[in-house]
Scaffold this motif. Structure first.
Motif, PDB file in Angstrom:
ATOM      1  N   GLY A 237      -4.035  11.334   1.901  1.00 52.36           N
ATOM      2  CA  GLY A 237      -4.761  10.542   2.796  1.00 52.36           C
ATOM      3  C   GLY A 237      -4.025  10.254   4.247  1.00 52.36           C
ATOM      4  N   TRP A 238      -2.951  11.076   4.753  1.00 56.90           N
ATOM      5  CA  TRP A 238      -2.341  10.758   5.750  1.00 56.90           C
ATOM      6  C   TRP A 238      -1.379  11.620   6.074  1.00 56.90           C
ATOM      7  N   ASN A 239      -1.540  12.458   7.271  1.00 57.44           N
ATOM      8  CA  ASN A 239      -0.749  13.674   7.482  1.00 57.44           C
ATOM      9  C   ASN A 239       0.794  13.025   7.768  1.00 57.44           C
ATOM     10  N   ASN A 240       1.542  13.844   7.292  1.00 61.44           N
ATOM     11  CA  ASN A 240       2.959  13.452   7.132  1.00 61.44           C
ATOM     12  C   ASN A 240       3.444  12.120   6.921  1.00 61.44           C
ATOM     13  N   GLY A 241       2.681  11.432   5.927  1.00 61.32           N
ATOM     14  CA  GLY A 241       2.582  10.120   5.579  1.00 61.32           C
ATOM     15  C   GLY A 241       3.559   9.743   4.689  1.00 61.32           C
ATOM     16  N   ASN A 242       4.092   8.363   4.493  1.00 59.76           N
ATOM     17  CA  ASN A 242       5.159   7.975   3.866  1.00 59.76           C
ATOM     18  C   ASN A 242       4.468   6.610   3.064  1.00 59.76           C
ATOM     19  N   ARG A 243       5.471   5.787   2.545  1.00 63.06           N
ATOM     20  CA  ARG A 243       4.967   4.761   1.539  1.00 63.06           C
ATOM     21  C   ARG A 243       4.272   3.765   2.148  1.00 63.06           C
ATOM     22  N   ARG A 244       4.242   3.878   3.513  1.00 65.34           N
ATOM     23  CA  ARG A 244       3.477   2.689   4.080  1.00 65.34           C
ATOM     24  C   ARG A 244       1.951   3.144   3.893  1.00 65.34           C
ATOM     25  N   GLU A 245       1.527   4.161   3.350  1.00 65.10           N
ATOM     26  CA  GLU A 245       0.062   4.258   2.984  1.00 65.10           C
ATOM     27  C   GLU A 245      -0.636   3.013   2.429  1.00 65.10           C
ATOM     28  N   PRO A 246      -1.475   2.515   2.918  1.00 64.19           N
ATOM     29  CA  PRO A 246      -1.956   1.135   2.474  1.00 64.19           C
ATOM     30  C   PRO A 246      -2.497   1.113   1.352  1.00 64.19           C
ATOM     31  N   HIS A 247      -2.979   2.479   0.634  1.00 64.48           N
ATOM     32  CA  HIS A 247      -3.775   2.540  -0.617  1.00 64.48           C
ATOM     33  C   HIS A 247      -3.056   3.674  -1.387  1.00 64.48           C
ATOM     34  N   LYS A 248      -1.897   3.634  -1.370  1.00 65.43           N
ATOM     35  CA  LYS A 248      -1.268   4.890  -1.909  1.00 65.43           C
ATOM     36  C   LYS A 248      -1.409   5.098  -3.345  1.00 65.43           C
ATOM     37  N   ARG A 249      -1.617   3.995  -4.335  1.00 70.64           N
ATOM     38  CA  ARG A 249      -1.775   4.145  -5.613  1.00 70.64           C
ATOM     39  C   ARG A 249      -3.181   4.884  -5.696  1.00 70.64           C
ATOM     40  N   GLU A 250      -4.115   4.509  -4.910  1.00 72.06           N
ATOM     41  CA  GLU A 250      -5.680   4.692  -5.227  1.00 72.06           C
ATOM     42  C   GLU A 250      -5.574   6.460  -4.732  1.00 72.06           C
ATOM     43  N   PHE A 251      -4.887   6.781  -3.864  1.00 75.92           N
ATOM     44  CA  PHE A 251      -4.989   8.075  -3.429  1.00 75.92           C
ATOM     45  C   PHE A 251      -4.200   8.856  -4.536  1.00 75.92           C
ATOM     46  N   LYS A 252      -3.144   8.249  -4.904  1.00 76.76           N
ATOM     47  CA  LYS A 252      -2.390   9.140  -6.124  1.00 76.76           C
ATOM     48  C   LYS A 252      -3.340   9.373  -7.466  1.00 76.76           C
ATOM     49  N   ASN A 253      -4.161   8.228  -7.584  1.00 77.57           N
ATOM     50  CA  ASN A 253      -4.851   8.469  -8.930  1.00 77.57           C
ATOM     51  C   ASN A 253      -6.229   9.202  -8.752  1.00 77.57           C
ATOM     52  N   MET A 254      -6.631   9.152  -7.319  1.00 73.30           N
ATOM     53  CA  MET A 254      -7.638  10.110  -7.116  1.00 73.30           C
ATOM     54  C   MET A 254      -7.247  11.487  -7.280  1.00 73.30           C
ATOM     55  N   TYR A 255      -6.273  11.871  -6.954  1.00 73.90           N
ATOM     56  CA  TYR A 255      -5.568  13.229  -7.185  1.00 73.90           C
ATOM     57  C   TYR A 255      -5.538  13.701  -8.439  1.00 73.90           C
ATOM     58  N   LEU A 256      -4.914  12.711  -9.091  1.00 74.20           N
ATOM     59  CA  LEU A 256      -4.538  12.772 -10.576  1.00 74.20           C
ATOM     60  C   LEU A 256      -6.083  13.062 -11.377  1.00 74.20           C
ATOM     61  N   ASP A 257      -7.229  12.185 -10.803  1.00 78.28           N
ATOM     62  CA  ASP A 257      -8.513  12.548 -11.305  1.00 78.28           C
ATOM     63  C   ASP A 257      -8.889  14.016 -11.105  1.00 78.28           C
ATOM     64  N   ALA A 258      -8.413  14.189 -10.122  1.00 79.68           N
ATOM     65  CA  ALA A 258      -9.101  15.745  -9.705  1.00 79.68           C
ATOM     66  C   ALA A 258      -8.634  16.896 -10.503  1.00 79.68           C
ATOM     67  N   ILE A 259      -7.188  16.732 -10.792  1.00 76.37           N
ATOM     68  CA  ILE A 259      -6.720  17.827 -11.757  1.00 76.37           C
ATOM     69  C   ILE A 259      -6.889  17.677 -13.067  1.00 76.37           C
ATOM     70  N   GLY A 260      -7.654  16.481 -13.565  1.00 76.63           N
ATOM     71  CA  GLY A 260      -7.948  15.993 -14.858  1.00 76.63           C
ATOM     72  C   GLY A 260      -6.521  15.375 -15.619  1.00 76.63           C
ATOM     73  N   GLU A 261      -5.664  14.744 -15.033  1.00 74.70           N
ATOM     74  CA  GLU A 261      -4.677  14.073 -15.606  1.00 74.70           C
ATOM     75  C   GLU A 261      -5.456  12.870 -16.656  1.00 74.70           C
ATOM     76  N   SER A 262      -4.815  12.766 -17.593  1.00 74.55           N
ATOM     77  CA  SER A 262      -5.157  11.662 -18.694  1.00 74.55           C
ATOM     78  C   SER A 262      -5.092  10.354 -17.953  1.00 74.55           C
ATOM     79  N   PRO A 263      -6.059   9.511 -18.198  1.00 72.99           N
ATOM     80  CA  PRO A 263      -6.184   8.243 -17.959  1.00 72.99           C
ATOM     81  C   PRO A 263      -4.907   7.242 -18.388  1.00 72.99           C
ATOM     82  N   GLU A 264      -4.245   7.808 -19.610  1.00 73.21           N
ATOM     83  CA  GLU A 264      -3.089   7.116 -20.064  1.00 73.21           C
ATOM     84  C   GLU A 264      -1.671   7.616 -19.512  1.00 73.21           C
TER      85      GLU A 264
END
Length: 271
Positions: free
Chosen positions: A102-129
């Protein structure tokens, strides 16, 4: 590479439209993460979710799923569980890049980083657990392929997935200081807001950039008076076995380096 450019616009900002979509996508207020007209949606989790839904309905991507995970069609789970061999004959393993974050050349200051991480994991079918979804960690992981294979002729393959965004530090100050000092002299520069944050922002108002190298390695370490310090080698000599093992704090005048907890012994930091 990136799967979806979540911080980019879907409309042409070079052609003015009298619409709310154009205003939201092209005419935002510049900040350390948003830059009009091209990346007004950086860090926008709601917009990113819509982009992912669109991407997952892409026909070629669905054909890819059909090839990798033919057994998943009967489960009714979409996207299929990419790393689960009972769902996918051919494992789907992945980690995101900056635009997926969600941010070109982004780092840990991404304000919604957990949400962006989980959206990506949703897209590749990573288990909810999956442990990759934890709030206090990035998406890094190790997968072992053929770990439970009965056929001893199968090779065990370890796949290490990195996450170079979730806990990434800001750029060192010296890498962009001259560039940003110049941009601050230009009132309407598109990089001005980013540079103001880089040099003058952050929680202390002294810049969001990382100044440790600039102040210590390229500062304190170059002083002749520092060579007599008992901390010189651990702070300044990369060949020293105890280099960088613990935090050292520089005094306000930049002349003294010492552990912040007052401990002078390195033994407490050894396992």
């Amino acid at each position: 590479g990136d799967m979806v450019y979540l911080d980019d616009n879907e409309i042409n900002c070079h052609i003015y439209e009298d619409s709310m979509d154009w205003q939201n996508s092209c005419n935002c207020t510049a900040s350390y993460i948003e830059s009009p007209p091209y990346t007004c949606h950086a860090g926008d989790a709601e917009y990113a979710n819509e982009r992912w839904i669109s991407a997952l309905s892409n026909e070629p991507y669905n054909k890819f799923f059909d090839f990798m995970c033919p057994a998943s069609l009967s489960t009714g789970i979409f996207p299929p569980r990419g790393s689960d061999p009972s769902h996918c004959d051919r494992a789907i393993l992945g980690t995101y890049d900056d635009h997926d974050f969600g941010w070109n050349n982004g780092n840990r200051r991404e304000p919604h980083k957990r949400e962006f991480k989980n959206m990506y994991l949703d897209a590749i079918g990573e288990s909810p657990e999956s442990p990759r979804r934890g709030a206090n960690r990035g998406a890094w992981f190790k997968y072992s392929i053929n770990a439970n294979a009965d056929d001893h002729s199968s090779f065990l393959v370890d796949v290490f997935l990195l996450d170079e965004r979730y806990e990434r530090s800001a750029l060192p100050c010296e890498t962009r200081r001259a560039f940003c000092e110049h941009k601050l002299l230009i009132p309407h520069s598109p990089e001005r807001a980013w540079c103001e944050d880089f040099l003058l922002g952050g929680p202390l108002g002294r810049g969001s950039c990382c100044d440790k190298d600039e102040k210590i390695f390229f500062g304190w370490c170059l002083l002749n008076s520092s060579r007599s310090s008992e901390h010189f080698r651990e702070a300044c000599d990369p060949t020293y076995e105890q280099f960088g093992l613990r935090s050292l704090q520089l005094s306000p005048d930049g002349r003294t380096l010492a552990p912040p907890d007052g401990s002078e012994s390195l033994d407490v930091y050894q396992e």
